[in-house]
Motif scaffolding. Sequence first.
Motif, PDB file in Angstrom:
ATOM      1  N   THR A  88       0.836  -1.206   0.000  1.00 43.92           N
ATOM      2  CA  THR A  88       0.000   0.000   0.000  1.00 43.92           C
ATOM      3  C   THR A  88       0.866   1.249   0.000  1.00 43.92           C
ATOM      4  O   THR A  88       0.577   2.223  -0.717  1.00 43.92           O
ATOM      5  N   LEU A  89       1.947   1.230   0.777  1.00 43.94           N
ATOM      6  CA  LEU A  89       2.850   2.381   0.823  1.00 43.94           C
ATOM      7  C   LEU A  89       3.515   2.598  -0.532  1.00 43.94           C
ATOM      8  O   LEU A  89       3.620   3.735  -1.013  1.00 43.94           O
ATOM      9  N   LEU A  90       3.948   1.529  -1.163  1.00 38.20           N
ATOM     10  CA  LEU A  90       4.543   1.648  -2.498  1.00 38.20           C
ATOM     11  C   LEU A  90       3.566   2.281  -3.482  1.00 38.20           C
ATOM     12  O   LEU A  90       3.923   3.196  -4.237  1.00 38.20           O
ATOM     13  N   LYS A  91       2.337   1.816  -3.462  1.00 38.52           N
ATOM     14  CA  LYS A  91       1.353   2.277  -4.449  1.00 38.52           C
ATOM     15  C   LYS A  91       0.930   3.724  -4.210  1.00 38.52           C
ATOM     16  O   LYS A  91       0.787   4.490  -5.171  1.00 38.52           O
ATOM     17  N   ILE A  92       0.759   4.120  -2.949  1.00 37.66           N
ATOM     18  CA  ILE A  92       0.334   5.499  -2.701  1.00 37.66           C
ATOM     19  C   ILE A  92       1.463   6.475  -3.019  1.00 37.66           C
ATOM     20  O   ILE A  92       1.225   7.580  -3.524  1.00 37.66           O
ATOM     21  N   VAL A  93       2.700   6.075  -2.761  1.00 36.35           N
ATOM     22  CA  VAL A  93       3.839   6.941  -3.100  1.00 36.35           C
ATOM     23  C   VAL A  93       3.949   7.094  -4.613  1.00 36.35           C
ATOM     24  O   VAL A  93       4.154   8.197  -5.130  1.00 36.35           O
ATOM     25  N   GLU A  94       3.799   5.994  -5.328  1.00 40.06           N
ATOM     26  CA  GLU A  94       3.862   6.057  -6.794  1.00 40.06           C
ATOM     27  C   GLU A  94       2.723   6.908  -7.347  1.00 40.06           C
ATOM     28  O   GLU A  94       2.918   7.730  -8.248  1.00 40.06           O
ATOM     29  N   ALA A  95       1.519   6.717  -6.805  1.00 44.34           N
ATOM     30  CA  ALA A  95       0.352   7.442  -7.306  1.00 44.34           C
ATOM     31  C   ALA A  95       0.435   8.936  -7.002  1.00 44.34           C
ATOM     32  O   ALA A  95       0.048   9.770  -7.824  1.00 44.34           O
TER      33      ALA A  95
END
Length: 207
Positions: A88-95
Motif C-alpha cells: 500500500t505504501l509503495l502504491k500510494i507513493v507512486e500514485a
Amino acid sequence: MQYKKYGLILLFSNLLVVMAWVCVNGVQINKIASQEAFRASFMEDIAEYQETSFRTVVPAAASDQRVLECGVLEKKPVYDLNDADYNTLLKIVEAEAGGEDENGKLLVANVVLNRVNSSIFPDTVTEVVYQREFGVCQFSPVIDGRINRVKVSEETKKAVERAIYGEDISQGALYFVARKAVAADKMQWFDRHLTRLFAYGGHEFFG
C-alpha cells in the motif's frame, strides 16, 4: 713555550670536536633505537587486535547472526510493515509522487509514516491511506482509483526503503498538497488551519 700553548689549544679543540661528534651520533642511535622499539610494539598491538577481532566475529557468524565483513550487525528497519502495508505504501507513493524525484517520493512516504506514528491518525499504513473523514478519502488516488493502476518504479521502491529504514526529511509533516491541482476553496482549508512547513517539487507540506 709559545709552541706548547698553541699545541694545547689545538689538542683541546680536537677534543671538543670528538665530543660533539659522539653526542650527535649518540642521539641519532638512541632515536633509531626508540623508533625500532616503537615499531615493534605497534606491530604487536596490531597483531593482538586482529586476533581479538577474529575471535569476536567468528562466533557471531557461527551462531547464525547476520554480520557484515567488518563484524557490524546489519541495520534493521525502523518500521516493521507487513506485506499489505508495504505494498500500500509503495502504491500510494507512486500514485501521489510518480513524477517527483526520489526525495519527493521519500517525502510522501514520510508523511504517511508520520501519520501512522501520530495519535490523531490510524495505526497502520493501510488504514491511514484508506481513511475516510466525514466520508471523504484523505488521498486523491484512492478517490479516483489511481492507486490500483500504478506500476511501481524502482525509484519509488528505493524511496520507500529509505523511509522504512528511518530516513525522514519531512520536518514532521502530516499533510501535503499540490496547490495547482486543488480548487481554491479546498486550498483555503490548508492555509487557514495548518502550518505550512516547506515546498518541494510540486507539493507543499504542512504540519
